[in-house]
Scaffold this motif. Sequence first.
Motif, PDB file in Angstrom:
ATOM      1  N   ARG A   1     -12.075   3.728   7.013  1.00  9.33           N
ATOM      2  CA  ARG A   1     -11.032   3.046   6.243  1.00  9.33           C
ATOM      3  C   ARG A   1     -10.058   4.011   5.575  1.00  9.33           C
ATOM      4  NH1 ARG A   1     -12.184  -2.458   6.250  1.00  9.33           N
ATOM      5  NH2 ARG A   1      -9.977  -2.585   5.752  1.00  9.33           N
TER       6      ARG A   1
ATOM      7  N   ALA B   1       0.817  -1.228   0.000  1.00  9.86           N
ATOM      8  CA  ALA B   1       0.000   0.000   0.000  1.00  9.86           C
ATOM      9  C   ALA B   1       0.844   1.269   0.000  1.00  9.86           C
ATOM     10  CB  ALA B   1      -0.928   0.009   1.215  1.00  9.86           C
ATOM     11  N   GLY B   2       2.101   1.175   0.517  1.00 13.16           N
ATOM     12  CA  GLY B   2       2.834   2.418   0.767  1.00 13.16           C
ATOM     13  C   GLY B   2       3.858   2.808  -0.274  1.00 13.16           C
TER      14      GLY B   2
ATOM     15  N   LEU C   1     -12.412   4.394  -4.701  1.00 12.69           N
ATOM     16  CA  LEU C   1     -12.558   3.839  -3.349  1.00 12.69           C
ATOM     17  C   LEU C   1     -13.620   2.756  -3.447  1.00 12.69           C
ATOM     18  CD1 LEU C   1     -12.882   7.133  -1.274  1.00 12.69           C
ATOM     19  CD2 LEU C   1     -10.799   5.826  -1.784  1.00 12.69           C
TER      20      LEU C   1
ATOM     21  N   CYS D   1      -6.857   6.092   4.549  1.00 10.61           N
ATOM     22  CA  CYS D   1      -5.491   5.579   4.490  1.00 10.61           C
ATOM     23  C   CYS D   1      -4.736   5.874   5.795  1.00 10.61           C
ATOM     24  CB  CYS D   1      -4.764   6.252   3.326  1.00 10.61           C
ATOM     25  SG  CYS D   1      -3.008   5.862   3.287  1.00 10.61           S
TER      26      CYS D   1
ATOM     27  N   PRO E   1      -8.157  11.963  -1.956  1.00  7.27           N
ATOM     28  CA  PRO E   1      -7.206  10.995  -2.513  1.00  7.27           C
ATOM     29  C   PRO E   1      -6.808   9.904  -1.523  1.00  7.27           C
ATOM     30  CG  PRO E   1      -6.094  13.053  -1.996  1.00  7.27           C
ATOM     31  CD  PRO E   1      -7.557  13.309  -1.825  1.00  7.27           C
ATOM     32  N   PHE E   2      -6.992  10.145  -0.224  1.00  8.63           N
ATOM     33  CA  PHE E   2      -6.655   9.126   0.774  1.00  8.63           C
ATOM     34  C   PHE E   2      -7.906   8.441   1.314  1.00  8.63           C
ATOM     35  CE2 PHE E   2      -3.035  12.039   0.885  1.00  8.63           C
ATOM     36  CZ  PHE E   2      -1.971  11.157   0.833  1.00  8.63           C
ATOM     37  N   GLY E   3      -9.059   8.657   0.646  1.00  9.64           N
ATOM     38  CA  GLY E   3     -10.303   8.085   1.136  1.00  9.64           C
ATOM     39  C   GLY E   3     -10.856   8.915   2.280  1.00  9.64           C
ATOM     40  N   ALA E   4     -11.825   8.340   2.984  1.00 10.64           N
ATOM     41  CA  ALA E   4     -12.460   9.055   4.086  1.00 10.64           C
ATOM     42  C   ALA E   4     -13.128   8.039   4.999  1.00 10.64           C
ATOM     43  CB  ALA E   4     -13.504  10.042   3.537  1.00 10.64           C
TER      44      ALA E   4
ATOM     45  N   THR F   1       1.999   3.907  -4.526  1.00 14.28           N
ATOM     46  CA  THR F   1       1.100   5.058  -4.360  1.00 14.28           C
ATOM     47  C   THR F   1       1.924   6.345  -4.230  1.00 14.28           C
ATOM     48  OG1 THR F   1       1.120   4.403  -2.035  1.00 14.28           O
ATOM     49  CG2 THR F   1      -0.901   3.969  -3.259  1.00 14.28           C
TER      50      THR F   1
ATOM     51  N   ARG G   1     -16.459   0.419  -1.605  1.00 12.12           N
ATOM     52  CA  ARG G   1     -17.286   0.241  -0.416  1.00 12.12           C
ATOM     53  C   ARG G   1     -18.382  -0.780  -0.711  1.00 12.12           C
ATOM     54  NH1 ARG G   1     -13.707   2.744   1.287  1.00 12.12           N
ATOM     55  NH2 ARG G   1     -13.683   4.551   2.681  1.00 12.12           N
TER      56      ARG G   1
ATOM     57  N   PRO H   1      -3.422   8.508  -6.952  1.00  8.03           N
ATOM     58  CA  PRO H   1      -2.900   7.201  -7.378  1.00  8.03           C
ATOM     59  C   PRO H   1      -3.898   6.079  -7.166  1.00  8.03           C
ATOM     60  CG  PRO H   1      -1.871   7.891  -5.322  1.00  8.03           C
ATOM     61  CD  PRO H   1      -2.694   9.045  -5.795  1.00  8.03           C
TER      62      PRO H   1
HETATM   63  C1  HEM Z   1       0.274   9.268  -1.916  1.00  9.91           C
HETATM   64  C2  HEM Z   1       0.266   8.202  -1.164  1.00  9.91           C
HETATM   65  C3  HEM Z   1      -0.944   7.402  -0.775  1.00  9.91           C
HETATM   66  C4  HEM Z   1      -2.242   7.508  -1.205  1.00  9.91           C
HETATM   67  C5  HEM Z   1      -2.835   8.519  -2.182  1.00  9.91           C
HETATM   68  C6  HEM Z   1      -3.000   6.484  -0.517  1.00  9.91           C
HETATM   69  C7  HEM Z   1      -4.354   6.277  -0.688  1.00  9.91           C
HETATM   70  C8  HEM Z   1      -5.066   5.280  -0.049  1.00  9.91           C
HETATM   71  C9  HEM Z   1      -6.476   5.047  -0.241  1.00  9.91           C
HETATM   72  C10 HEM Z   1      -7.394   5.847  -1.159  1.00  9.91           C
HETATM   73  C11 HEM Z   1      -6.823   4.005   0.544  1.00  9.91           C
HETATM   74  C12 HEM Z   1      -8.248   3.436   0.704  1.00  9.91           C
HETATM   75  C13 HEM Z   1      -8.986   4.332   1.706  1.00  9.91           C
HETATM   76  C14 HEM Z   1     -10.486   4.162   1.733  1.00  9.91           C
HETATM   77  O1  HEM Z   1     -10.998   3.163   1.241  1.00  9.91           O
HETATM   78  O2  HEM Z   1     -11.170   5.091   2.249  1.00  9.91           O
HETATM   79  C15 HEM Z   1      -5.632   3.550   1.233  1.00  9.91           C
HETATM   80  C16 HEM Z   1      -5.580   2.494   2.111  1.00  9.91           C
HETATM   81  C17 HEM Z   1      -4.440   2.098   2.771  1.00  9.91           C
HETATM   82  N1  HEM Z   1      -3.213   2.716   2.753  1.00  9.91           N
HETATM   83 FE1  HEM Z   1      -2.699   4.300   1.627  1.00  9.91          FE
HETATM   84  N2  HEM Z   1      -2.158   5.798   0.315  1.00  9.91           N
HETATM   85  C18 HEM Z   1      -0.891   6.324   0.200  1.00  9.91           C
HETATM   86  C19 HEM Z   1       0.242   5.953   0.908  1.00  9.91           C
HETATM   87  C20 HEM Z   1       0.267   5.006   1.910  1.00  9.91           C
HETATM   88  C21 HEM Z   1       1.410   4.711   2.747  1.00  9.91           C
HETATM   89  C22 HEM Z   1       2.755   5.431   2.688  1.00  9.91           C
HETATM   90  C23 HEM Z   1       1.039   3.680   3.569  1.00  9.91           C
HETATM   91  C24 HEM Z   1       1.793   2.961   4.661  1.00  9.91           C
HETATM   92  C25 HEM Z   1       3.002   3.009   4.915  1.00  9.91           C
HETATM   93  C26 HEM Z   1      -0.334   3.337   3.249  1.00  9.91           C
HETATM   94  C27 HEM Z   1      -1.041   2.325   3.856  1.00  9.91           C
HETATM   95  C28 HEM Z   1      -2.352   2.022   3.576  1.00  9.91           C
HETATM   96  C29 HEM Z   1      -3.071   0.886   4.164  1.00  9.91           C
HETATM   97  C30 HEM Z   1      -2.481  -0.145   5.140  1.00  9.91           C
HETATM   98  C31 HEM Z   1      -4.378   0.938   3.659  1.00  9.91           C
HETATM   99  C32 HEM Z   1      -5.533  -0.018   3.956  1.00  9.91           C
HETATM  100  C33 HEM Z   1      -6.349   0.533   5.105  1.00  9.91           C
HETATM  101  C34 HEM Z   1      -7.611  -0.277   5.386  1.00  9.91           C
HETATM  102  O3  HEM Z   1      -8.055  -1.022   4.536  1.00  9.91           O
HETATM  103  O4  HEM Z   1      -8.168  -0.082   6.458  1.00  9.91           O
HETATM  104  N3  HEM Z   1      -0.767   4.173   2.240  1.00  9.91           N
HETATM  105  N4  HEM Z   1      -4.569   4.363   0.865  1.00  9.91           N
END
Ligand code: HEM
Length: 345
Positions: free
Chosen positions: A286, A150-151, A218, A288, A280-283, A154, A220, A214
């Motif tokens: 869940r 995930a990290g 999302l 991010c 972009p990171f959701g809301a 993205t 759901r 990226p």
């Molecule tokens: C520009 C960078 C990033 C973007 C745009 C991004 C975006 C997202 C989005 C849209 C989701 C889904 C959220 C939702 O459904 O509401 C997500 C989930 C997640 N992200 Fe990121 N992310 C980024 C970087 C990272 C980094 C650096 C990490 C960890 C080191 C990370 C760890 C995770 C994890 C573990 C989930 C799953 C959370 C869950 O399902 O509860 N992400 N991310």
Amino acid sequence: MQDFIAYCGKCSQTGESVNIGQAAFETMLNLLSNTIFSKDVVDPYANSGKEFKDIVWDVMEECGKPNFANYFPLLKRIDPQGIRRRIGKHSDKLLQLIGGLIDERLEQRRQLPNGGRTDFLEVMLNTSEEDPQAFDRNHIEHLCLDLFIAGTDTTSSTLEWAMVEVMRKPYIMNKAKSEFADVIGKGKIIEEGDIGRLPYLQCIVKETLRMHPPVPFLIRKVDQEVEACGYFVPKNSQVLVNVWSIGRDPATWEDPLTFKPERFWDLKMDVRGQDFELIPFGAGRRICPGLTLATAKLCTMLGSLLNSFDWKAEGDIAAQDLDVEEKFGLTLARARPLRAIPISL
Ligand code: HEM
């Protein structure tokens, strides 16, 4: 970060180009592996760690392929394109590498019980020792796998888009550089503590995430039937929220297809899931969990690249003519990787 800049410095001496997305990907891999295991898994100058990097790429590539079995659930068991099988194979390989790093640490803990490490693996192993049933080795391995998947791509593909957009618009490049010169000093690496004093840099990162999220959708599941905007959505439906088109909606954004960081000067809008025009990171629950880490790393990587070098596109392309064609994998990346030549200041 220092390694990334040193690598660009070496390329600037030889006139070689840097594959920005790939170098950022390796930086993120090492950043995560240092946070979790206190060690690098990739060496930017050599092929060491190539296996680790390649497997993470492979998993993401397979996850991003359109899978017919997602549209026709009857096909799930058959897995006609072999996508599930390949994802399983690549994930198993990655889990094996992660397992090796965990074994190494367990051995160190046996030999040196009070080794004094404070990394994420140490916290997870201590938690697991306290309550092995609630949090076992399988959880630790899969949590590490999730973080690596995930990290990395993205963050690195967002950085690549930011560089493309800034290189295409010299006035943005100059404005950013003059902010760095005034606040930090020309040529210096940007540290996390500097970000609060660099509002224009923050605007560039927000604008990049608006235009090039990226994770474009999302996902759901609807837990009760609902009517939304005149549509009846049955219980258990899977709903895709199109973050990409929300960020380009002309009803919300003036001149939405133009990259214009200044639009965020007076807007109080942020990417933290409170402003639904920019998610972009959701809301919600869940959202991010890597949001803070990702935005900090984007600012420090982009700021340091811009403040340490001038940049020129590889080949005969004028930077202003760099294209913005997208390619959809697991993340929405640029169709052609950006290769740019750093020029010493
Ligand atoms: C520009 C960078 C990033 C973007 C745009 C991004 C975006 C997202 C989005 C849209 C989701 C889904 C959220 C939702 O459904 O509401 C997500 C989930 C997640 N992200 Fe990121 N992310 C980024 C970087 C990272 C980094 C650096 C990490 C960890 C080191 C990370 C760890 C995770 C994890 C573990 C989930 C799953 C959370 C869950 O399902 O509860 N992400 N991310």
